[in-house]
Write an enzyme that holds these catalytic residues in place. Structure first.
Site, mmCIF file in Angstrom:
data_model
loop_
_atom_site.group_PDB
_atom_site.id
_atom_site.type_symbol
_atom_site.label_atom_id
_atom_site.label_comp_id
_atom_site.label_asym_id
_atom_site.label_seq_id
_atom_site.Cartn_x
_atom_site.Cartn_y
_atom_site.Cartn_z
ATOM 1 N N PHE A 1 10.119 -26.462 -44.809
ATOM 2 C CA PHE A 1 10.396 -27.674 -44.323
ATOM 3 C C PHE A 1 9.099 -28.324 -43.747
ATOM 4 O O PHE A 1 8.999 -29.510 -43.726
ATOM 5 C CB PHE A 1 11.788 -28.005 -43.456
ATOM 6 C CG PHE A 1 12.777 -27.431 -43.877
ATOM 7 C CD1 PHE A 1 13.127 -27.411 -45.096
ATOM 8 C CD2 PHE A 1 13.810 -26.740 -42.690
ATOM 9 C CE1 PHE A 1 14.443 -27.032 -45.264
ATOM 10 C CE2 PHE A 1 14.977 -26.314 -43.258
ATOM 11 C CZ PHE A 1 15.209 -26.368 -44.495
ATOM 12 N N SER B 1 15.513 -22.040 -32.729
ATOM 13 C CA SER B 1 15.043 -21.110 -33.894
ATOM 14 C C SER B 1 13.497 -20.928 -33.536
ATOM 15 O O SER B 1 13.044 -19.937 -33.975
ATOM 16 C CB SER B 1 15.493 -21.589 -35.231
ATOM 17 O OG SER B 1 16.744 -21.749 -35.672
ATOM 18 N N ASP C 1 19.058 -15.850 -45.382
ATOM 19 C CA ASP C 1 19.279 -17.082 -45.802
ATOM 20 C C ASP C 1 18.806 -17.364 -47.229
ATOM 21 O O ASP C 1 19.148 -18.179 -47.954
ATOM 22 C CB ASP C 1 18.323 -17.882 -44.961
ATOM 23 C CG ASP C 1 18.704 -18.135 -43.417
ATOM 24 O OD1 ASP C 1 19.645 -17.215 -43.451
ATOM 25 O OD2 ASP C 1 18.261 -19.147 -43.096
ATOM 26 N N ARG D 1 10.539 -14.955 -38.602
ATOM 27 C CA ARG D 1 11.672 -14.596 -37.790
ATOM 28 C C ARG D 1 12.068 -13.333 -37.185
ATOM 29 O O ARG D 1 12.576 -13.239 -36.013
ATOM 30 C CB ARG D 1 12.985 -15.032 -38.978
ATOM 31 C CG ARG D 1 14.406 -14.767 -38.094
ATOM 32 C CD ARG D 1 15.296 -14.884 -39.455
ATOM 33 N NE ARG D 1 16.784 -15.256 -38.785
ATOM 34 C CZ ARG D 1 17.764 -15.305 -39.509
ATOM 35 N NH1 ARG D 1 17.728 -15.030 -40.894
ATOM 36 N NH2 ARG D 1 18.678 -15.579 -39.219
ATOM 37 N N HIS E 1 10.062 -18.869 -39.667
ATOM 38 C CA HIS E 1 10.975 -18.385 -40.790
ATOM 39 C C HIS E 1 10.264 -18.393 -42.148
ATOM 40 O O HIS E 1 10.658 -18.652 -43.241
ATOM 41 C CB HIS E 1 12.241 -19.188 -40.873
ATOM 42 C CG HIS E 1 13.038 -18.885 -39.682
ATOM 43 N ND1 HIS E 1 12.532 -19.307 -38.445
ATOM 44 C CD2 HIS E 1 14.581 -18.521 -39.666
ATOM 45 C CE1 HIS E 1 13.704 -19.068 -37.465
ATOM 46 N NE2 HIS E 1 14.501 -18.608 -37.992
ATOM 47 N N ARG F 1 7.615 -15.669 -33.959
ATOM 48 C CA ARG F 1 8.520 -16.949 -33.191
ATOM 49 C C ARG F 1 8.457 -17.056 -31.754
ATOM 50 O O ARG F 1 8.288 -18.002 -31.102
ATOM 51 C CB ARG F 1 9.695 -17.423 -34.023
ATOM 52 C CG ARG F 1 10.894 -16.572 -33.902
ATOM 53 C CD ARG F 1 11.801 -16.902 -34.570
ATOM 54 N NE ARG F 1 13.086 -16.015 -34.647
ATOM 55 C CZ ARG F 1 14.354 -16.274 -34.611
ATOM 56 N NH1 ARG F 1 14.833 -17.517 -34.245
ATOM 57 N NH2 ARG F 1 15.104 -15.229 -34.731
ATOM 58 N N GLU G 1 12.072 -34.371 -41.346
ATOM 59 C CA GLU G 1 10.726 -33.740 -41.285
ATOM 60 C C GLU G 1 9.714 -34.808 -41.710
ATOM 61 O O GLU G 1 8.618 -34.754 -41.063
ATOM 62 C CB GLU G 1 10.836 -32.508 -42.026
ATOM 63 C CG GLU G 1 11.776 -31.314 -41.579
ATOM 64 C CD GLU G 1 13.097 -31.542 -42.193
ATOM 65 O OE1 GLU G 1 13.429 -32.494 -42.939
ATOM 66 O OE2 GLU G 1 13.965 -30.846 -41.584
#
Lengths: 271, 324
Positions: free
Chosen positions: B88, B42, B122, B172, B114, B15, B63
């Site tokens: 998303f 993020s 998560d 991530r 992610h 990322r 989104e």
């Protein structure tokens, strides 16, 4: 070469869409008739467009989110000269671009729609681009009332005032009937005007069949301030044909020969 | 290239490669605009936003609206990059992408962080393992899953010059960087080692695991040809068939469901063009769970040892193609 008389155009559009529905067994005649007057005013007196250059950069954008009521949009685009009647008569035939939900491959159509709740977001993107490029084109979006059940619309309704998109106008075809029931029965929208006001929109309510009210509500030169504008057009499903008006069945049915003749006769009587 | 020639130049998250690539392409291409659904930190988008505040759109946690806005911006000649988590970016907004972006082949870059099990703590709700499949099924969609920081940065820059919808998937965790001096071209597979016994086709974080496995297997005298398939669609069929015609067996490795992933695409190719024994390193019809990223990779069969076992199994099948 804009048609000068919106009422003449509306009459042609209504007859065209009814005939199309009859010949090709198309649905959604009621919702097409409810928006035909608004479309006719838009294409005769409001929108800036060039039928020989449908993608002309400076054009106003019209996003027709209620893609199921395609016959009204296809009819008005034909009547103002985007394509011929012969082209339109391929409607829903094998290989035709004229699908029974609005198709972006047709000249003059900005976005394929029919899967509901998409066009208003795309309109926000177009309006945002217009603001940042400092263009003076305006973005109009037509949604159905039932379509406001879709949550994605409310994301866009939040977004547009936050970004001061006063170069866009949302038109709600509020004919009070959705797929399988009235708006009141299925998922009540009232008080719709209050909802839009509280979201930060400049809200106007009109009779969606009164051409001077439509024109006054949609003209660009009356926009003041930074708010986006919503025009709640109170309409009648199946407007102009007595046996179709306010009848849920005409969300789906297409007119047979006798019904078509009767409907055309009634439209011809209207001035 | 020999395995020994693979040089690790540091460790960073993919990322970060997206963030740095976005800032870089912002400098060279004024049509690039960025959108984010309230995950700026993020997605590492701060540098772009600082440099080009007028070319950034904060859409909020919305989104579906973001995808539509991106479609609208694209109609005005912009090159929108959308940024949010991979789940998303895909499943949540599939109809928006299908209707308003893919069908009219709009020039929107869907940038998704992610992805996969390495999201770690998560848990299953966010660890999407179906996104490659969802996106590659859309006609005209280009699907890219880079393997390290450098490749993600290169891909982020390259997609601006590639007209049409793109899905760019990254992750991530901090991860070894080993492609700094290697070329990146959309649709062109990147051979990392030459070998003669088995072809390992790997994408994303699993490329590193494939290289580690190749090292271990080398000690057993097994020669692995590791090819990095960063572009899953369109697939570089020529490079794959060239390698497989030599090695005659294949292992695919990816941080994704077996259904719909890179392995599926490779199997589709080989079954038609060159039927070949093949093993998958992928998640087998399961959701993830919360945990340490590296331990999750091991638990779900995506660790280095799993690539080693898959190679050993496929070599057995190459010698004796009838499965017992």
């Amino acid at each position: 070469m804009l048609p000068s008389n919106s009422k003449v155009l509306a009459q042609k559009v209504k007859k065209c869409l009814l005939t199309l529905a009859h010949h090709h067994n198309a649905s959604h005649v009621g919702g097409a008739l409810s928006i035909a007057d608004v479309l006719s005013v838009l294409y005769s007196r409001i929108l800036k467009y060039d039928t020989s250059h449908p993608k002309w950069e400076e054009r106003d954008r019209l996003l027709y989110s209620k893609g199921h009521a395609c016959t009204a949009l296809y009819a008005v685009l034909k009547e103002v000269g985007f394509y011929t009647d012969a082209a339109l008569q391929t409607f829903t035939q094998n290989g035709s671009l004229f699908t029974s939900h609005v198709n972006h491959k047709v000249a003059g159509v900005e976005l394929s729609t029919g899967s509901l709740g998409h066009a208003l977001s795309v309109a926000c993107g177009m309006a945002l681009a217009g603001k940042r490029k400092k263009t003076d084109w305006h973005v109009y979006t037509i949604v159905s009332d039932g379509e406001l059940n879709e949550g994605s619309n409310w994301e866009a309704i939040l977004f547009a005032p936050h970004h001061e998109l006063n170069n866009m106008t949302l038109i709600v075809d509020f004919n009070k009937i959705q797929s399988f029931g009235t708006i009141k029965e299925v998922l009540d929208l009232d008080p719709l005007k209050d909802k839009f006001n509280s979201f930060g929109w400049d809200t106007i309510e009109i009779d969606g069949h009164n051409h001077s009210e439509i024109y006054e509500a949609l003209r660009k030169d009356t926009i003041h301030g930074s708010k986006p504008r919503v025009v709640i057009a109170h309409t009648v499903k199946g407007k102009g044909v007595d046996f179709m008006e306010n009848q849920l069945a005409w969300h789906y049915k297409s007119p047979n020969k006798e019904q078509l003749e009767s409907a055309i006769g009634q439209i011809n009587q209207q001035k | 290239m020999k395995l020994q020639e693979i040089t690790v130049t540091g460790k960073k998250a993919t990322r970060d490669g997206f963030g740095d690539g976005l800032a870089a392409v912002g400098q060279t291409n004024s049509k690039v605009v960025a959108l984010c659904a309230d995950l700026v930190g993020s997605l590492k988008m701060d540098a772009f936003i600082k440099a080009f505040p007028q070319r950034f759109v904060q859409v909020g946690i919305a989104e579906a609206n973001m995808m539509g806005i991106a479609a609208g911006l694209a109609t005005a000649g912009k090159i929108p990059y959308t940024g949010t988590f991979a789940n998303f970016s895909t499943g949540r907004v599939y109809d928006q992408i299908r209707q308003s972006i893919a069908y009219s082949h709009k020039n929107v870059k869907i940038c998704a962080s992610h992805a996969g099990l390495t999201l770690g703590e998560d848990g299953a709700t966010h660890q999407i393992l179906e996104d490659i499949g969802l996106m590659k099924m859309l006609p005209g969609m280009t699907v890219i899953n880079p393997c390290d920081y450098a490749q993600t940065k290169a891909a982020t820059i390259a997609i601006a010059e590639h007209y049409g919808p793109v899905y760019l998937r990254f992750g991530r965790p901090s991860w070894p960087i080993f492609t700094t001096n290697l070329p990146f071209e959309i649709g062109k597979a990147l051979p990392l080692t030459t070998g003669s016994d088995v072809t390992i086709l790997a994408t994303g974080h699993l490329v590193w695991n494939a290289l580690e496995a190749a090292k271990r297997l080398g000690l057993e005298g097994i020669s692995c040809e590791v090819i990095n398939i960063h572009t899953i669609k369109p697939l570089d069929t020529a490079t794959i068939l060239d390698s497989v015609s030599k090695t005659r067996c294949v292992v695919t490795a990816e941080e994704h469901q077996r259904n719909g992933g890179l392995g599926d695409s490779v199997a589709q190719l080989l079954s038609r063009k060159m039927p070949t024994p093949m093993e998958y390193v992928a998640v087998n019809d399961s959701f993830g769970e919360s945990g340490d990223p590296m331990e999750l990779l091991d638990k779900y069969g995506l660790g280095v040892k799993d690539v080693v076992i898959a190679v050993q199994n496929v070599l057995k099948r190459k010698k004796s193609p009838v499965l017992v």
